[in-house]
Design an enzyme around this catalytic site. Structure first.
Site, PDB file in Angstrom:
ATOM      1  N   THR A 158      19.379 -30.172  13.348  1.00 32.42           N
ATOM      2  CA  THR A 158      18.307 -29.732  14.235  1.00 32.42           C
ATOM      3  C   THR A 158      17.056 -30.553  13.953  1.00 32.42           C
ATOM      4  O   THR A 158      16.603 -30.629  12.806  1.00 32.42           O
ATOM      5  CB  THR A 158      18.029 -28.234  14.044  1.00 32.42           C
ATOM      6  OG1 THR A 158      19.168 -27.498  14.501  1.00 32.42           O
ATOM      7  CG2 THR A 158      16.807 -27.794  14.839  1.00 32.42           C
ATOM      8  N   HIS A 281      14.971 -24.745  21.201  1.00 34.65           N
ATOM      9  CA  HIS A 281      14.997 -23.707  20.166  1.00 34.65           C
ATOM     10  C   HIS A 281      14.760 -22.317  20.775  1.00 34.65           C
ATOM     11  O   HIS A 281      14.191 -21.432  20.145  1.00 34.65           O
ATOM     12  CB  HIS A 281      13.930 -23.996  19.101  1.00 34.65           C
ATOM     13  CG  HIS A 281      14.397 -23.768  17.695  1.00 34.65           C
ATOM     14  ND1 HIS A 281      14.630 -24.789  16.812  1.00 34.65           N
ATOM     15  CD2 HIS A 281      14.672 -22.639  17.000  1.00 34.65           C
ATOM     16  CE1 HIS A 281      15.001 -24.311  15.635  1.00 34.65           C
ATOM     17  NE2 HIS A 281      15.052 -23.002  15.729  1.00 34.65           N
TER      18      HIS A 281
END
Length: 384
Positions: A158, A281
């Site tokens: 990420t 996100h």
């Protein structure tokens, strides 16, 4: 389970989880950054497309099986990584992993999880792990070695977490990191006895104080430690050279999550990445950011040889269908699965996945589409 009879869609899980979870924990899962504009944009983006069905098609057989990164899955969706799931549901990460494995779907274990990645891989199981890169190359190499030893094959990095987001909404709901004991927190637990005894006290009795287990090669800090923020800092200097090092070290599939710009997708492909996940996100990081669905088409056009996946804001089968029609290869679902696990454990997650599968199959039949691979832009109409 009797309590699942009243759950007819993923939004229902959010409503019951709101009543089941203490205010700070529900707030942590539900909250978005600042004014919530990115989170709202994620949902509004789906409204910009209408579905265009075909009539009189034999839809007695519908196929939604999907090939992804050399694996065959039973549907075109899976479970997105979510941190501290073991605070909202007893052994939450294991619950999600087991339900996903039984459904023949992928579940991505979060680097911010509270159960050791070795335990989840063994008892879940899952072979997808999501990492936030530590701040030094030595720490990165050690973490990757640990993940490889545990048997994971798909590594998700990420990249949209250079620093923690604005935490004002979490503070407003009573959630803090570290978790600080207070009269209000105690009261929030007392008035929700099913969570208090079924998740919190049960966890303390069997496993002790939860720790962040998977941010580094070694066990991380306790969730109540005053120094807990150190596990989530020290990343502002990370750049593409670190990702190149990860590619050189990691022998399995490398997926990069948090891509919203087509040039970044091209760089991932150029350095040997195996896939990207278009994601903001879930609106938890940067407010006023682009919706994941809006960013998707340009990224699909930007890469030539790697799959493009997407998450952020998905709640319905029609949401998944729209993303696939725009070129996505796969979709990941986050918050609703957390709510399902919190409310009804593994049975809740299984029910959520089944509801979503049924929606996708039903909606494809109503569209006159017999195979998930047939979806294309021609099945959509852009609304004015």
């Amino acid at each position: 389970m009797k309590q699942l009879k009243k759950i007819g869609n993923l939004q229902d899980f959010e409503r019951v989880a709101h009543k089941h979870l203490p205010r700070p924990l529900f707030g942590y899962v539900a909250n978005s950054a600042e004014e919530g504009k990115t989170q709202l944009a994620n949902r509004q983006a789906f409204d910009r497309y209408a579905l265009r069905p075909r009539a009189l098609v034999d839809v007695s057989a519908i196929s939604i099986e999907t090939e992804l990164l050399g694996q065959r899955y039973s549907a075109p969706f899976g479970i997105a990584p979510m941190g501290i799931s073991a605070l909202t549901a007893y052994r939450g990460d294991l619950v999600q992993a087991r339900a996903a494995a039984k459904a023949k779907l992928p579940m991505i274990l979060s680097g911010s999880s509270l159960i050791p990645l070795e335990t989840v891989q063994k008892d879940g199981p899952t072979d997808w792990f999501q990492a936030y890169l530590p701040g030094t190359l030595d720490e990165i190499e050690a973490l990757l070695a640990r993940v490889e030893r545990a048997g994971y094959r798909n590594l998700v990095i990420t990249v949209d977490y250079a620093m923690p987001p604005n935490g004002d909404n979490n503070r407003r709901s009573g959630f803090s990191s570290p978790l600080r004991p207070s009269l209000r927190l105690a009261w929030d637990g007392i008035i929700r006895p099913r969570w208090l005894f079924g998740t919190f006290l049960r966890t303390l009795y069997h496993h002790g104080i939860p720790h962040f287990e998977n941010n580094y090669a070694q066990r991380g800090i306790a969730v109540i430690s005053k120094n807990v923020t150190r596990d989530f800092s020290g990343r502002t200097h990370l750049d593409w050279s670190y990702l190149e090092r990860v590619r050189a070290l990691w022998p399995g599939k490398l997926i990069v999550k948090g891509i919203l710009h087509p040039e970044d997708a091209r760089r991932v492909e150029a350095l040997g990445g195996d896939a990207v996940i278009v994601s903001n996100h879930g609106g938890r990081q940067l407010d006023s950011g682009v919706a994941a669905l809006d960013a998707l088409p340009d990224i699909v056009q930007a890469v030539e040889h790697i799959p493009v996946m997407v998450d952020s804001g998905f709640r319905r089968g029609t949401d998944i269908i729209k993303a696939l029609a725009l070129g996505a290869d796969f979709v990941f679902i986050g918050r609703p699965i957390n709510y399902a696990a919190a409310y009804a454990g593994e049975a809740g997650v299984t029910h959520a996945l089944n509801l979503l599968r049924e929606e996708v199959v039903r909606d494809l039949a109503l569209m006159g589409v017999t195979d998930i691979g047939q979806l294309a832009p021609e099945h959509l109409v852009a609304r004015p």
